[in-house]
Write an enzyme that holds these catalytic residues in place. Structure first.
Site, PDB file in Angstrom:
ATOM      1  N   LYS A  96      29.494 -10.150 -39.515  1.00  0.00           N
ATOM      2  CA  LYS A  96      28.894 -11.000 -40.565  1.00  0.00           C
ATOM      3  C   LYS A  96      28.479 -12.344 -39.993  1.00  0.00           C
ATOM      4  O   LYS A  96      27.450 -12.883 -40.365  1.00  0.00           O
ATOM      5  CB  LYS A  96      29.929 -11.265 -41.676  1.00  0.00           C
ATOM      6  N   LYS A 145      27.768  -7.739 -30.768  1.00  0.00           N
ATOM      7  CA  LYS A 145      28.742  -7.086 -31.639  1.00  0.00           C
ATOM      8  C   LYS A 145      28.323  -7.273 -33.109  1.00  0.00           C
ATOM      9  O   LYS A 145      27.958  -8.381 -33.502  1.00  0.00           O
ATOM     10  CB  LYS A 145      30.124  -7.731 -31.402  1.00  0.00           C
ATOM     11  N   LYS A 190      37.399 -22.478 -34.307  1.00  0.00           N
ATOM     12  CA  LYS A 190      36.810 -23.399 -35.276  1.00  0.00           C
ATOM     13  C   LYS A 190      36.944 -24.846 -34.776  1.00  0.00           C
ATOM     14  O   LYS A 190      36.002 -25.629 -34.855  1.00  0.00           O
ATOM     15  CB  LYS A 190      37.498 -23.224 -36.638  1.00  0.00           C
TER      16      LYS A 190
END
Ligand code: ADP
Ligand code: TRP
Length: 346
Positions: free
Chosen positions: A206, A203, A124
Site C-alpha cells: 500500500k 514489492k 518513521k
C-alpha cells in the site's frame, strides 16, 4: 514444562491490519498461509486463531467510518478467501479487551532500547516523521496478541519476524521474573519467503501505491494489469522469465501447464508484454472466481458475518481470559493466590 519444550497443542495465530483492502501481496504472502494452517488443511495446526488487527490500524487509519468499513470488509474478504469459521477462530482484535491489559503487564518488562530498534518506529523516525507512542509500543501490543492465546506458530512475512523476536524476549523476561506463564511462539515464514511484486516491480505494498486488490472491480483491475511496467526490449528478443515481475505474477495464478508454456514463450522471444498482461487478467479472474462468488454471498448477509465475528470473539476471550488471569496471579495482581502456584500454567 519449560517455555521452549515442545508444546502439547500446536496453535497458529496471526493478525492482519485493516488499513486497506487486501492485495495480491497480502493474499499470497500471508492469507493463503493462514488458510493452509487451518485444522484439516494440508499443513494444519491443531488450532488456528486469526484476527483483524484494528487496534494496530488505529495508528494509521484516523477516520472512524473508514475503519469500521475496512474491518467489515477484511472479515468478508478472509471468509471469501477460504478462512473457515468452523475450523479457525476469526475475530476482531479490539473485541478482546484482555489483550490491552496484557499489553500493560508486558510494557512493564519492556526495555526502551528494544523498542527503539524496532523498524516500524525507526523507519518513521529516520524519515523525520512524527511517531506516536502507539507506533513506538506497537510490538508490545503485538506480543500480547500472540501470548494471550498461547500461540505456538505465528505465520508472518519476513517484515514481522523482528516483532516475534521481541515477543519471545518479553515472554522470556516475564517468565524469568514470575514463573512459567507464557508460551514462547515461533514464526512460520511463507515458503520461499515469497515477495509478491507490485505493478512497478517493487514489492507490492500500500505504501508504494503499486497494489492490485484481490476483489477489485474487474474492469479497474484489468486497467491496472495493463499498466504494469515492463522493459523496452524488442519483442523478438528472448527473455528470462525468472526475475520478470509480470511473469512472477502470472506464475502465482496460472495453472502449471500455462505457466510452463509462458516460460517457454519468454525464452523463445517473439511475444509482446500485452499478451502476457491479457493472460494475467484471465488467470487472475479464474483463480479468484470462486472467492468472488463467496464474497458476493457474504456481502448479501452482513448479519452472518457479524455473528461469525461475535462467536470468534467469545472463543478468543475465553482463552485470553485464562492467560491474563495466569499472568495477573503470577505478578501479584490477584490477592490471596500468590503462594499457591496458580499463576503457573496447568
Ligand atoms: P502493506 O505493505 O501493503 O501495508 P501489510 O504490511 O499490511 O501490507 O501486510 C500484511 C501481511 O501481508 C504481512 O504478513 C506481510 O508480510 C504480507 N505482505 C504484504 N505485502 C506483501 C508482498 N508484496 N509480498 C509478500 N507478502 C506481503
Ligand atoms: N503487525 C502485523 C502486520 O502489520 C499484524 C499483527 C498484529 C500481527 N498483531 C499480530 C501478526 C500478531 C501476527 C501476530 O502485519
Amino acid at each position: 514444562m519449560p517455555p521452549d519444550a515442545p508444546p502439547r497443542t500446536s496453535r497458529a495465530l496471526s493478525g492482519i491490519q485493516p488499513t486497506g483492502r487486501f492485495h495480491w501481496g497480502n493474499y499470497f504472502g500471508a492469507i493463503r498461509q493462514y488458510i493452509d494452517l487451518q485444522p484439516g488443511a494440508h499443513q494444519a495446526a491443531d488450532e488456528a486463531y486469526y484476527f483483524i488487527a484494528d487496534l494496530h490500524a488505529l495508528t494509521t487509519v484516523r477516520d472512524p467510518a473508514r475503519l469500521r468499513s475496512l474491518v467489515h470488509a477484511a472479515a468478508v474478504d478472509l471468509l471469501a478467501l477460504g478462512l473457515d469459521p468452523e475450523r479457525a477462530v476469526l475475530f476482531v482484535q479490539s473485541d478482546v479487551p484482555e489483550v490491552a491489559e496484557l499489553t500493560w503487564l508486558l510494557m512493564t518488562v519492556t526495555p526502551m532500547g528494544l523498542l527503539e530498534r524496532c523498524h516500524a518506529y525507526k523507519d518513521k523516525k529516520n524519515r523525520g516523521l512524527p511517531a506516536d507512542a502507539g507506533l513506538f509500543t506497537y510490538p508490545v501490543l503485538m506480543a500480547a496478541d500472540i501470548l494471550a492465546y498461547d500461540a505456538t506458530i505465528v505465520p508472518v512475512g519476513e517484515d514481522q519476524v523482528q516483532h516475534i523476536e521481541v515477543c519471545r524476549d518479553l515472554a522470556g523476561t516475564f517468565n524469568h521474573l514470575y514463573g512459567d506463564v507464557f508460551t514462547l511462539p515461533n514464526p512460520r515464514l511463507v515458503e520461499g519467503g515469497a515477495k509478491v511484486p507490485g505493478t512497478d516491480g517493487q514489492k507490492m505494498s500500500k505504501s508504494y501505491e503499486n497494489t492490485i486488490e484481490v476483489f477489485e472491480d474487474p474492469a479497474a483491475q484489468k486497467k491496472k494489469i495493463m499498466r504494469i511496467t515492463t522493459d523496452s526490449r524488442p519483442m523478438e528478443q528472448p527473455k528470462d522469465p525468472e526475475g520478470d515481475h509480470l511473469f512472477e505474477l502470472f506464475a502465482l495464478m496460472a495453472p502449471e501447464g500455462d505457466r510452463l508454456r509462458m516460460a517457454d514463450l519468454y525464452r523463445r522471444g517473439g511475444f509482446g508484454y500485452g499478451e502476457v498482461k491479457k493472460a494475467l487478467v484471465e488467470a487472475a479472474a479464474a483463480y479468484f472466481a470462486d472467492a468472488r462468488g463467496r464474497r458476493a454471498e457474504l456481502e448479501a448477509d452482513p448479519g452472518r458475518v457479524e455473528a461469525i465475528l461475535a462467536a470468534g470473539a467469545a472463543r478468543a476471550r475465553a482463552r485470553a481470559g485464562d492467560v491474563l488471569a495466569r499472568a495477573r496471579r503470577a505478578c501479584g495482581l490477584s490477592r490471596g493466590e500468590a503462594a499457591t502456584g496458580k499463576g503457573r500454567r496447568p
